[in-house]
Motif scaffolding. Sequence first.
Motif, PDB file in Angstrom:
ATOM      1  N   ASP A 275      -3.243  -7.752   2.121  1.00  0.00           N
ATOM      2  CA  ASP A 275      -3.957  -6.579   1.615  1.00  0.00           C
ATOM      3  C   ASP A 275      -4.579  -5.788   2.766  1.00  0.00           C
ATOM      4  O   ASP A 275      -4.366  -4.575   2.908  1.00  0.00           O
TER       5      ASP A 275
ATOM      6  N   SER B  69       0.879  -1.176   0.000  1.00  0.00           N
ATOM      7  CA  SER B  69       0.000   0.000   0.000  1.00  0.00           C
ATOM      8  C   SER B  69       0.912   1.220   0.000  1.00  0.00           C
ATOM      9  O   SER B  69       1.797   1.326   0.847  1.00  0.00           O
TER      10      SER B  69
ATOM     11  N   THR C 129      -2.972  -2.018   4.264  1.00  0.00           N
ATOM     12  CA  THR C 129      -3.795  -0.815   4.385  1.00  0.00           C
ATOM     13  C   THR C 129      -3.843  -0.351   5.850  1.00  0.00           C
ATOM     14  O   THR C 129      -3.643   0.830   6.149  1.00  0.00           O
TER      15      THR C 129
ATOM     16  N   ILE D 261      -7.450   6.224   3.778  1.00  0.00           N
ATOM     17  CA  ILE D 261      -8.029   7.196   4.700  1.00  0.00           C
ATOM     18  C   ILE D 261      -7.962   6.676   6.139  1.00  0.00           C
ATOM     19  O   ILE D 261      -8.306   5.519   6.405  1.00  0.00           O
TER      20      ILE D 261
HETATM   21  P1  AMP Z   1      -4.873  -0.525  -0.540  1.00  0.00           P
HETATM   22  O1  AMP Z   1      -4.439   0.046  -1.837  1.00  0.00           O
HETATM   23  O2  AMP Z   1      -4.992  -1.992  -0.493  1.00  0.00           O
HETATM   24  O3  AMP Z   1      -4.128   0.018   0.625  1.00  0.00           O
HETATM   25  O4  AMP Z   1      -6.373  -0.099  -0.319  1.00  0.00           O
HETATM   26  C1  AMP Z   1      -6.803   1.194  -0.461  1.00  0.00           C
HETATM   27  C2  AMP Z   1      -8.252   1.126  -0.809  1.00  0.00           C
HETATM   28  O5  AMP Z   1      -8.964   0.592   0.302  1.00  0.00           O
HETATM   29  C3  AMP Z   1      -8.822   2.491  -1.083  1.00  0.00           C
HETATM   30  O6  AMP Z   1      -8.843   2.767  -2.458  1.00  0.00           O
HETATM   31  C4  AMP Z   1     -10.221   2.361  -0.498  1.00  0.00           C
HETATM   32  O7  AMP Z   1     -11.064   1.715  -1.430  1.00  0.00           O
HETATM   33  C5  AMP Z   1     -10.022   1.423   0.668  1.00  0.00           C
HETATM   34  N1  AMP Z   1      -9.614   2.072   1.926  1.00  0.00           N
HETATM   35  C6  AMP Z   1      -9.078   3.302   2.138  1.00  0.00           C
HETATM   36  N2  AMP Z   1      -8.823   3.520   3.428  1.00  0.00           N
HETATM   37  C7  AMP Z   1      -9.215   2.385   4.079  1.00  0.00           C
HETATM   38  C8  AMP Z   1      -9.234   1.987   5.451  1.00  0.00           C
HETATM   39  N3  AMP Z   1      -8.780   2.762   6.440  1.00  0.00           N
HETATM   40  N4  AMP Z   1      -9.725   0.747   5.740  1.00  0.00           N
HETATM   41  C9  AMP Z   1     -10.185  -0.068   4.765  1.00  0.00           C
HETATM   42  N5  AMP Z   1     -10.183   0.250   3.463  1.00  0.00           N
HETATM   43  C10 AMP Z   1      -9.708   1.452   3.114  1.00  0.00           C
END
Ligand code: AMP
Length: 340
Positions: A292, A249, A296, A267
Motif C-alpha cells: 500500500d 494505486s 502510493t 498528491i
Molecule cells: P492509495 O489509494 O493507497 O494510493 O492512497 C491514496 C490515499 O493516500 C489518498 O486518498 C490520501 O488519503 C493518501 N495520500 C495521497 N497522496 C499521498 C502521498 N503522497 N503520501 C501518502 N499518502 C498519500
Amino acid sequence: MEQRKLLLTLFIIAAAAALGTAGTHWLASGENTQQDTVEDTRFLMDTTVDVRVMGHDAQRALEKAYAEMDRVESVFSRHRDDSDIGRINEHSGQWVEVSREAMELLQKGIDFGDLTDGSFDVTIGALVSLWDVGSGERRIPSHEEIEAAKELVDYRTVALDWEANKVRIPEGAVLDLGGIAKGYAVDRGSAVLREEGIEHGLINAGGDVSVIGTREGPDQPWRVGIQDPAQTNQVLGVAELIDTTIVTSGDYQRYFEKDGTRFHHIIDPETGWPADQVTSVTVVAPTAVVGDALSTALFVKGKAESQELLETFDDVNAIIVDKDGAIWVSPDLEDRFRLL
Ligand code: AMP
Ligand code: MG
C-alpha cells in the motif's frame, strides 16, 4: 464516486470468478469433513471490502476478519474524531496519547517517508483536504493555497514519544494514513483468518488484496485481474498468486475531471498537485502495508525512479502503467503475470 469504487471491487471479484472456477464445496484431502466456502461484500474504510474464505467454520472466520478490519478503521480513520488519528489532528500542536498500534503504524509510515525520499508522506492531509477530490466540488486550488498547505506537509515534523505513547504534529498539520491503513487492515484481516485456521482465502479492500494459500486445491493460484486504467471495466492482465498481497494505486480510483484534465487523490508532496507521471502502479509484496505505502509512493515517483527503488528490494515487484498505456512488469513477476 461511490459507484466507481464499487465497480472496481466488483470487477476484481468478477475477474477472480471468471478466471477461476469459483469453488463452492470440496472435501479436504485425507479428511471427511466438508469445508465451507463463504463470501461477502461489506462497506468499510470508505470502500467495498470483499472477503472470500474456504475452510472449516468459514463463516465464523469471515465475521472475525470483518470485525478486525472495522476495529482497525476505528483507530486510523481521520474522519472520526474519536480515532487515534482524528484526535492527533484535532489537537495539532499538542502531545496526544494514542494506542501503541497507532504509534507503530505511524512510525512505519514515517519510515516509508525516509525510504521514498518523501514521496510517501503521512502528513499529506492538508493537501488532500485542499483538493478534496471526493467532495464533488471540482475546485482547483490557487497557487497560494497550495503553497500554504505544502508548508504543513513534512513527515519529519511528526514527533513520537515512545515512553508516554504520545504523538505531536505541528499546529495546523493533518495526518492522513489513507495511503497505508487499508493495507494494514487487510493484513490484520488476513492474520485473523489464518489464526482461525483458514488456509484458502482472499480479502480485497478496494484494490488492496491479500490472498491466503491457493484458491483451493494445492496447485491453483489465486488469479487477480489488474484493472486497465484507460478502460476501467476491463482487465489488462492477470497475476497468479499464492500467499501474498497485491495492491494497486490508480488515477481512476478517486478523482474529478475539469476541462478534460483528471485531478485524482494521490498528491505529490513536492508539487502539491496530483502526481502526473503514471496512471497505475500495482505492487506485489509480502504484506499489504508494504504494498500500500509503496504503490502510493511509486505512483508519485513515476516509472524511472520507481524502477531504481524497486531494485533495492528482493521481495517487492510492480506493474506500472504509464500515461501512454505502456506496461512495465518487474522481471521477477513475469512468470506470474499474464497480459490479456
Ligand atoms: P492509495 O489509494 O493507497 O494510493 O492512497 C491514496 C490515499 O493516500 C489518498 O486518498 C490520501 O488519503 C493518501 N495520500 C495521497 N497522496 C499521498 C502521498 N503522497 N503520501 C501518502 N499518502 C498519500
Ligand atoms: Mg497506498
